[in-house]
Design an enzyme around this catalytic site. Structure first.
Site, PDB file in Angstrom:
ATOM      1  N   ASP A   1       0.846  -1.180   0.000  1.00  0.00           N
ATOM      2  CA  ASP A   1       0.000   0.000   0.000  1.00  0.00           C
ATOM      3  C   ASP A   1       0.891   1.243   0.000  1.00  0.00           C
ATOM      4  O   ASP A   1       2.086   1.156   0.295  1.00  0.00           O
ATOM      5  CB  ASP A   1      -0.912  -0.032   1.228  1.00  0.00           C
ATOM      6  CG  ASP A   1      -1.972   1.050   1.196  1.00  0.00           C
ATOM      7  OD1 ASP A   1      -2.411   1.416   0.086  1.00  0.00           O
ATOM      8  OD2 ASP A   1      -2.358   1.544   2.267  1.00  0.00           O
TER       9      ASP A   1
ATOM     10  N   ASP B   1      -0.439   5.125   0.736  1.00  0.00           N
ATOM     11  CA  ASP B   1      -0.823   6.103   1.752  1.00  0.00           C
ATOM     12  C   ASP B   1      -0.694   5.492   3.142  1.00  0.00           C
ATOM     13  O   ASP B   1      -1.302   4.465   3.427  1.00  0.00           O
ATOM     14  CB  ASP B   1      -2.268   6.567   1.541  1.00  0.00           C
ATOM     15  CG  ASP B   1      -2.461   7.254   0.196  1.00  0.00           C
ATOM     16  OD1 ASP B   1      -1.510   7.906  -0.261  1.00  0.00           O
ATOM     17  OD2 ASP B   1      -3.551   7.134  -0.384  1.00  0.00           O
TER      18      ASP B   1
ATOM     19  N   ASP C   1      -1.526  -0.475   5.983  1.00  0.00           N
ATOM     20  CA  ASP C   1      -1.795   0.204   7.258  1.00  0.00           C
ATOM     21  C   ASP C   1      -3.241   0.066   7.703  1.00  0.00           C
ATOM     22  O   ASP C   1      -3.619   0.639   8.721  1.00  0.00           O
ATOM     23  CB  ASP C   1      -1.439   1.689   7.153  1.00  0.00           C
ATOM     24  CG  ASP C   1      -2.395   2.457   6.246  1.00  0.00           C
ATOM     25  OD1 ASP C   1      -2.735   1.929   5.160  1.00  0.00           O
ATOM     26  OD2 ASP C   1      -2.808   3.577   6.613  1.00  0.00           O
TER      27      ASP C   1
END
Length: 260
Positions: free
Chosen positions: A13, A15, A209
């Protein structure tokens, strides 16, 4: 960590993992250097529909990371691919930034603000009441409702902001229709990611996250799972979910230490 290091492919990922806004997170550069040095297959798989792969490449380049454009895949691309296979030459009313608009155009999906086949919602800086009104009308008239991703919030410099699912909520409430979300944890996007990697799920790991998208997507797709706490998930939030990542790290820098 040694089990993670042995994986052939990595889905990562962006962001909250690689950067916040325009700030590179600690250890990101070292981790990417390790991926290249060890000749790992890797793909930045982002739920954000905001940017094109070229723009993401340039963003990382500006931050000091040199990554080829082929290593990026977005929910905008996944959404455009899904719609083009479902309804060739479809028309759509789309709310989103140029990453989404360009992906739809490249897939042959044209804009229609009279009677579109689809209403598509992604992240949009100019999202407003008029978008909700138009989208509600089109869905009530028969358009199918699509969300580029399932993220409720997203990390930025200085905090958390509403993301796609939050923008979709008033349209779902007003129409009584549930949107179909294409991005993670949808298996469609994960299978595409693995196909691009060219690696079997048993030989791959996902680093993210978010428990509700990245980690559950990895578990359901058979990937090794690594949660970093540099984005939207705080340590106490992990226990709120009925599943767990195999590894939990403070940030991508912990994984970068694999190369030491």
């Amino acid at each position: 960590m040694e089990q993670l290091r042995a994986k052939k492919g990595f889905i990562i990922d962006m962001d909250g993992v690689i950067y916040h806004g325009n700030r590179l997170l600690p250890g990101a550069k070292e981790f990417v250097e390790w991926l290249y040095r060890e000749e790992k297959e890797f793909l930045f798989l982002t739920n954000s529909s905001r940017y094109t792969p070229k723009e993401l490449q340039k963003k990382l380049e500006w931050m000091g990371l040199d990554v080829d454009q082929s290593h990026f895949y977005t929910s905008a691309l996944a959404t455009a691919a899904f719609i083009s296979t479902q309804t060739p030459e479809a028309t759509a009313y789309a709310v989103g930034e140029h990453g989404l608009q360009n992906a739809l155009y490249d897939a042959g999906i044209t804009v229609n603000e009279i009677h579109p086949d689809y209403v598509i919602i992604g992240e949009a800086d100019n999202y407003c009441y008029d978008h909700i009104v138009k989208a509600t009308k089109f869905v009530n008239d028969g358009a199918r409702l699509i969300g580029t991703n399932y993220d409720l919030t997203g990390p930025v410099e200085g905090g958390i902001v509403p993301a796609c699912r939050a923008l979709m909520a008033p349209i779902e409430l007003a129409t009584g229709k549930q949107a179909y979300y294409v991005g993670k944890p949808n298996a469609l996007m994960m299978r595409t990611g693995l196909r691009i990697l060219g690696v079997h799920s048993e030989d791959a790991a996902i680093i993210g996250d978010r428990m509700d998208t990245d980690i559950v997507a990895g578990i359901e797709s058979g990937l090794d799972t690594v949660l970093v706490l540099s984005g939207v998930t705080a340590p106490g939030m992990i226990e709120e979910f009925p599943y767990r990542p195999r590894l939990v790290c403070n940030g991508i820098g912990d994984i970068a230490a694999l190369g030491d």
